[in-house]
Design an enzyme around this catalytic site. Structure first.
Site, PDB file in Angstrom:
ATOM      1  CG  ASP A   1      -1.752   1.244   1.342  1.00  0.00           C
ATOM      2  OD1 ASP A   1      -2.457   1.548   0.360  1.00  0.00           O
ATOM      3  OD2 ASP A   1      -1.706   1.950   2.369  1.00  0.00           O
ATOM      4  CB  SER A   2       0.237   4.765  -0.756  1.00  0.00           C
ATOM      5  OG  SER A   2      -0.980   4.834  -0.042  1.00  0.00           O
TER       6      SER A   2
ATOM      7  CB  CYS B   1      -2.699   1.182  -2.609  1.00  0.00           C
ATOM      8  SG  CYS B   1      -2.863   2.928  -2.981  1.00  0.00           S
TER       9      CYS B   1
ATOM     10  CD  GLU C   1      -2.142   8.323   7.110  1.00  0.00           C
ATOM     11  OE1 GLU C   1      -1.139   8.919   7.541  1.00  0.00           O
ATOM     12  OE2 GLU C   1      -2.169   7.730   6.019  1.00  0.00           O
TER      13      GLU C   1
ATOM     14  CB  CYS D   1     -10.031   5.295  -0.202  1.00  0.00           C
ATOM     15  SG  CYS D   1      -8.530   5.955   0.549  1.00  0.00           S
TER      16      CYS D   1
ATOM     17  CG  HIS E   1      -6.595   6.095   4.705  1.00  0.00           C
ATOM     18  ND1 HIS E   1      -5.822   5.522   3.728  1.00  0.00           N
ATOM     19  CD2 HIS E   1      -5.739   6.718   5.557  1.00  0.00           C
ATOM     20  CE1 HIS E   1      -4.549   5.785   3.975  1.00  0.00           C
ATOM     21  NE2 HIS E   1      -4.475   6.510   5.077  1.00  0.00           N
TER      22      HIS E   1
HETATM   23  N1  DGL Z   1      -3.964   3.894  -0.092  1.00  0.00           N
HETATM   24  C1  DGL Z   1      -4.605   4.950  -0.838  1.00  0.00           C
HETATM   25  C2  DGL Z   1      -5.825   4.386  -1.566  1.00  0.00           C
HETATM   26  O1  DGL Z   1      -6.419   3.404  -1.181  1.00  0.00           O
HETATM   27  C3  DGL Z   1      -5.006   6.107   0.042  1.00  0.00           C
HETATM   28  C4  DGL Z   1      -3.841   6.929   0.541  1.00  0.00           C
HETATM   29  C5  DGL Z   1      -3.052   7.569  -0.559  1.00  0.00           C
HETATM   30  O2  DGL Z   1      -3.528   8.516  -1.209  1.00  0.00           O
HETATM   31  O3  DGL Z   1      -1.941   7.109  -0.789  1.00  0.00           O
HETATM   32  O4  DGL Z   1      -6.210   4.915  -2.574  1.00  0.00           O
END
Ligand code: DGL
Length: 294
Positions: free
Chosen positions: A12-13, A75, A155, A214, A216
């Site tokens: 993931d990012s 992600c 976060e 997403c 989050h």
């Molecule tokens: N992990 C990213 C997503 O699911 C969200 C956070 C980011 O923008 O990196 O799109």
């Protein structure tokens, strides 16, 4: 490398993909996982497609050299932009993104065929959810909305209460309509995409299903639920990806030594550990996280 019995790689990012990992671990408790959070370069959601593809390939490379037998792109933004490039580079490895499973869950949840999708700027602008939903139901109507602030709020731990609900209302009211408790401002821009093949009957103006597109957003579930009309179903791509992985891994190889996770990040073990509690339920310790360069 002999990949049989190797761990499942998840990237993931940053920390958000822990929502996906958490679901994977409870669905597949005997599996070993390697989780990589690219915390040095988060967020991906505001980056160009070219950067997201480049970063995603680097994340995959780092996991592949560690012997994974399957790759989960946790992600949504990376799934939206980089899945084809990843599959081209690693045709021998099963690669599962979160968008197809999320779209499939939404299409089966929706009775009216009008589905709302929320995600990062990149995910929504790239149109991957819209396309995936239309592949499964050519008559579906998709209303898509970027909700960038939700990432920082999650976060920060602002996941419920008046602030979270006010932001949720600001993003969602234009889609689901005023008159259900919203403040009526509705400044957010909403993209409505109707496939050209739809002739009749028109779907209702208000979607009956909302996809949390997403990593989050599942932690903001309570705030999102609080501002939605009661009949709207919430679909979480984290929950549906586990069954896609289980299906892909109809392999005999159950690791003999039981489950577990190796934690990798590209920056900030202390912050990763602190924020992990929001997404995992229990916080990691900083010394459990190895920092790597990509
Ligand atoms: N992990 C990213 C997503 O699911 C969200 C956070 C980011 O923008 O990196 O799109």
């Amino acid at each position: 490398l002999n990949r049989r019995g190797g761990p499942i790689g998840v990237f993931d990012s940053g920390v958000g993909g822990l929502t996906v990992l958490k679901t994977l671990r409870s669905a597949l408790p005997a599996e070993r996982f390697i989780y990589l959070g690219d915390t040095a370069r988060v967020p991906y959601g505001t980056k160009s497609a070219a950067s997201v593809v480049k970063y995603s390939l680097q994340c995959a490379d780092a996991l592949i050299v560690r012997g994974i037998r399957c790759l989960v792109v946790a992600c949504n933004t990376a799934s939206a932009f980089a899945l084809d490039a990843l599959r081209l580079r690693y045709p021998e490895i099963p690669i599962i993104g979160v968008i197809e499973p999320g779209a499939a869950a939404a299409v089966s949840a929706s009775r009216t065929g009008h589905i709302a999708v929320i995600g990062t700027e990149g995910t929504i602008a790239g149109g991957a959810y819209q396309a995936a939903i239309h592949r499964l139901n050519g008559r579906a109507r998709v209303t898509a909305q970027a909700c960038s602030l939700f990432v920082a709020m999650a976060e920060e731990g602002w996941i419920d209460g008046p602030v979270a609900e006010a932001v949720a209302r600001r993003y969602l009211e234009p889609i689901f309509g005023a008159g259900w408790g919203g403040a009526g401002r509705g400044a957010a821009v909403t993209a409505v995409i109707v496939p050209p093949t739809v002739l009749e009957p028109p779907q209702p103006a208000v979607p009956d299903t909302l996809v949390l597109g997403c990593t989050h957003f599942p932690v903001l579930h309570a705030a999102i639920r609080a501002v939605l009309p009661a009949h709207v179903r919430i679909v979480d791509s984290a929950a549906t990806v586990a069954s896609a992985v289980a299906g892909e891994l109809a392999l005999p190889a159950q690791p003999p030594d039981g489950g577990g996770v190796i934690w990798l990040a590209t920056d900030g073990a202390a912050r990763f550990a602190r924020v992990s509690g929001i997404f995992l339920g229990t916080a990691l310790r900083a010394d459990e996280i190895e920092i790597i360069d990509l």
